[in-house]
Design an enzyme around this catalytic site. Structure first.
Site, PDB file in Angstrom:
ATOM      1  N   ASP A 309       0.848  -1.181   0.000  1.00  8.63           N
ATOM      2  CA  ASP A 309       0.000   0.000   0.000  1.00  8.63           C
ATOM      3  C   ASP A 309       0.890   1.240   0.000  1.00  8.63           C
ATOM      4  O   ASP A 309       2.086   1.175   0.318  1.00  8.63           O
ATOM      5  CB  ASP A 309      -0.906   0.020   1.236  1.00  8.63           C
ATOM      6  CG  ASP A 309      -1.982  -1.058   1.178  1.00  8.63           C
ATOM      7  OD1 ASP A 309      -2.279  -1.535   0.059  1.00  8.63           O
ATOM      8  OD2 ASP A 309      -2.513  -1.427   2.244  1.00  8.63           O
ATOM      9  N   TYR A 378       6.118  -9.556   7.957  1.00 10.66           N
ATOM     10  CA  TYR A 378       5.686  -8.187   8.242  1.00 10.66           C
ATOM     11  C   TYR A 378       6.025  -7.789   9.675  1.00 10.66           C
ATOM     12  O   TYR A 378       6.095  -8.637  10.574  1.00 10.66           O
ATOM     13  CB  TYR A 378       4.165  -8.047   8.054  1.00 10.66           C
ATOM     14  CG  TYR A 378       3.681  -8.359   6.668  1.00 10.66           C
ATOM     15  CD1 TYR A 378       3.573  -7.360   5.704  1.00 10.66           C
ATOM     16  CD2 TYR A 378       3.299  -9.660   6.312  1.00 10.66           C
ATOM     17  CE1 TYR A 378       3.107  -7.641   4.430  1.00 10.66           C
ATOM     18  CE2 TYR A 378       2.836  -9.953   5.040  1.00 10.66           C
ATOM     19  CZ  TYR A 378       2.747  -8.945   4.107  1.00 10.66           C
ATOM     20  OH  TYR A 378       2.287  -9.225   2.850  1.00 10.66           O
ATOM     21  N   TYR A 451      -4.260  -9.749   3.667  1.00 13.23           N
ATOM     22  CA  TYR A 451      -4.382  -8.322   3.966  1.00 13.23           C
ATOM     23  C   TYR A 451      -4.073  -8.126   5.448  1.00 13.23           C
ATOM     24  O   TYR A 451      -4.862  -8.497   6.323  1.00 13.23           O
ATOM     25  CB  TYR A 451      -5.787  -7.822   3.634  1.00 13.23           C
ATOM     26  CG  TYR A 451      -6.086  -7.826   2.152  1.00 13.23           C
ATOM     27  CD1 TYR A 451      -5.654  -6.783   1.334  1.00 13.23           C
ATOM     28  CD2 TYR A 451      -6.795  -8.874   1.568  1.00 13.23           C
ATOM     29  CE1 TYR A 451      -5.927  -6.779  -0.026  1.00 13.23           C
ATOM     30  CE2 TYR A 451      -7.071  -8.877   0.204  1.00 13.23           C
ATOM     31  CZ  TYR A 451      -6.630  -7.833  -0.585  1.00 13.23           C
ATOM     32  OH  TYR A 451      -6.901  -7.836  -1.933  1.00 13.23           O
TER      33      TYR A 451
END
Length: 500
Positions: A309, A378, A451
């Site tokens: 993003d 992440y 996501y």
């Protein structure tokens, strides 16, 4: 049937010595020295004509012996004159503008050549009977002979290497008789294949039709001879070179990028004709890498193993990416050049690239396939409404993998279909932020395509379970970084270690 008998008949039909070797099924290097090959095949040399040696000897004196006229089967395609004309035309084109070590020839041949091969096939069956098969051509096909004969000569003279992925030299050939002969072929086709012709409003005459339908087992010699001479007639004019068009190779440049900004889109972000962000990862990389290979930067395709993003950074080793550059003017990239490009991109302050290199097109499967089987790593900065407790920390130490069901997030429904997708979360670890007791730093390993923002807060129950539902408390994500991508490609190269 003896080789000598075959060659004597071919000579009587005006067939050049190179094509004689085609009918003797010569291969590869056997075309480079005709005299030697003919002797090896027990064929006496024809002392009355000059051998059409393929090796063009610089400074050699022309022979005083009579030369053959235009070959009745190849129409001069394999002659020295045509080789010289072809070489001169290539060099007179934009060939010098391409810095490519590999080339490939794509030659469009007139149908007149195929008709002559067929006429000689009929003629040989008449002369030598069943020893000439009616289903399998008696010669090395013209297209294959071009690869065996012309390609090595052109590559040698241009000091290039033949490669199907190299600079493509498109060569269009024609002959003065082609129009007339195609008209005859249309009439022949109606007579030879009346059933098919009756069902077709328009007969498409093509090279493919000739290859598939026209052979002695399917067309009678008597029918063919109504329209074309058997053996093929001698001609005065040789084949003509009508055009040469160059198309550079498709070059693939791969590397890894790190995204350092939280205000940078992956690709140009344009909505209703208006740019929402001044720049993008794609544009920054193409701007500094593309001009080395092409002037048409808009034709370059940018691909990567996933994307972030706008507000997400990509750190660690970075994300694999590749540029597909069509019609490239250059095919090589030195370490010096690659390092200069890496430094130029780094200077943007928003993106950093490394391991920049040219890769074979076949390696793009690493980017294009198996995306959802890859693991992504992440690190998220998350906020609670209360101080982090020991219980919450324990609940977020998850070493065993678990599955979630994730509906397409509301924020991407404008570009993604509404689906519920199963995803695997491989591990979760958490620790309290040193400067804020209500904040967590969470490391997450997931299946690609997850996501992460929705995994954290749950998006009103659209992702189940979520980290918020696991601890039973509202939790939101403040910042997110990609810290690792489980794809060991492209291989590591240190372009800074180049020779000065």
């Amino acid at each position: 049937m003896k080789n000598q008998d075959l060659v004597e008949y071919l000579r009587s039909c005006g067939v050049c010595e190179i094509c004689q070797l085609r009918y003797l099924k010569a291969r590869g290097a056997e075309y480079r020295n005709i005299n030697e090959t003919l002797q090896k095949l027990d064929v006496k040399l024809n002392e009355n004509v000059e051998n059409e040696e393929l090796v063009i000897s610089e400074g050699s004196q022309p022979s005083k012996r009579a030369r053959l006229g235009v070959c009745s089967t190849c129409l001069g395609l394999f002659s020295k004159d045509f080789q010289n004309e072809l070489l001169s035309s290539i060099l007179a084109s934009d060939f010098a503008k391409y810095d490519c070590q590999k080339i490939v020839l794509a030659i469009c041949l007139p149908m007149s050549l195929q008709l002559r091969q067929l006429a000689m096939w009929f003629a040989l069956r008449r002369r030598f009977g069943p020893s000439i098969d009616e289903n399998n051509p008696p010669d090395v096909p013209i297209k294959e002979a071009v690869k065996l004969i012309l390609h090595p000569i052109i590559c040698e003279k241009l000091a290039k290497v033949y490669d199907a992925n190299g600079l493509m030299i498109n060569i269009d050939l024609t002959h003065s008789l082609e129009g007339e002969e195609v008209e005859k072929l249309v009439k022949l086709n109606k007579e030879a294949f009346p059933a098919k012709a009756s069902h077709q409003k328009r007969i498409e005459i093509s090279r493919g039709l000739l290859e598939k339908q026209y052979q002695p087992s399917k067309v009678k010699a008597e029918t063919y001879e109504k329209y074309f001479q058997i053996p093929c007639s001698n001609v005065e004019e040789s084949i003509k070179l009508t055009s040469i068009d160059l198309q550079g190779p498709l070059i693939c440049v791969a590397g890894r990028y790190r995204k350092l900004s939280r205000e940078l889109s992956h690709t140009p972000w344009i909505l209703n004709g208006q740019r929402l962000m001044e720049d993008s990862i794609e544009e920054i990389i193409i701007r500094h890498v593309g001009p080395h290979f092409t002037e048409k930067l808009g034709k370059i395709t940018f691909m990567s193993s996933g994307r972030e993003d706008v507000d997400v950074r990509c750190l660690g080793k970075g994300r694999p990416f590749v540029l597909e550059i069509p019609n490239a003017k250059r095919s090589c990239l030195t370490k010096d050049e690659a390092f200069a490009m890496e430094r130029a991109v780094d200077a943007s302050g928003m993106v950093s690239i490394h391991h920049l290199q040219v890769v074979p097109r076949e390696e793009l499967t690493h980017i294009k396939t198996g995306e959802e089987q890859k693991k992504k790593f992440y690190r998220a900065l998350c906020a609670l409404q209360e101080p982090v407790s020991v219980k919450i920390l324990e609940q977020l130490q998850i070493s065993a993998s678990f599955n979630i069901q994730q509906k397409t997030p509301i924020r991407v429904l404008h570009r993604r279909p509404l689906h519920t997708r199963p995803r695997t979360i491989y591990s979760v670890t958490a620790k309290v932020h040193r400067g804020n007791p209500k904040a967590l730093i969470i490391d997450i390993v997931t299946q690609a395509g997850t996501y992460i923002k929705e995994l954290v807060h749950g998006e009103f129950g659209r992702t189940t379970p979520s980290l918020s539902s696991i601890i039973g408390k509202p939790m939101d994500i403040q910042a997110l970084d990609v810290v690792g991508i489980d794809l060991d490609w492209p291989h590591e190269v240190d372009n800074s270690k180049h020779k000065e």
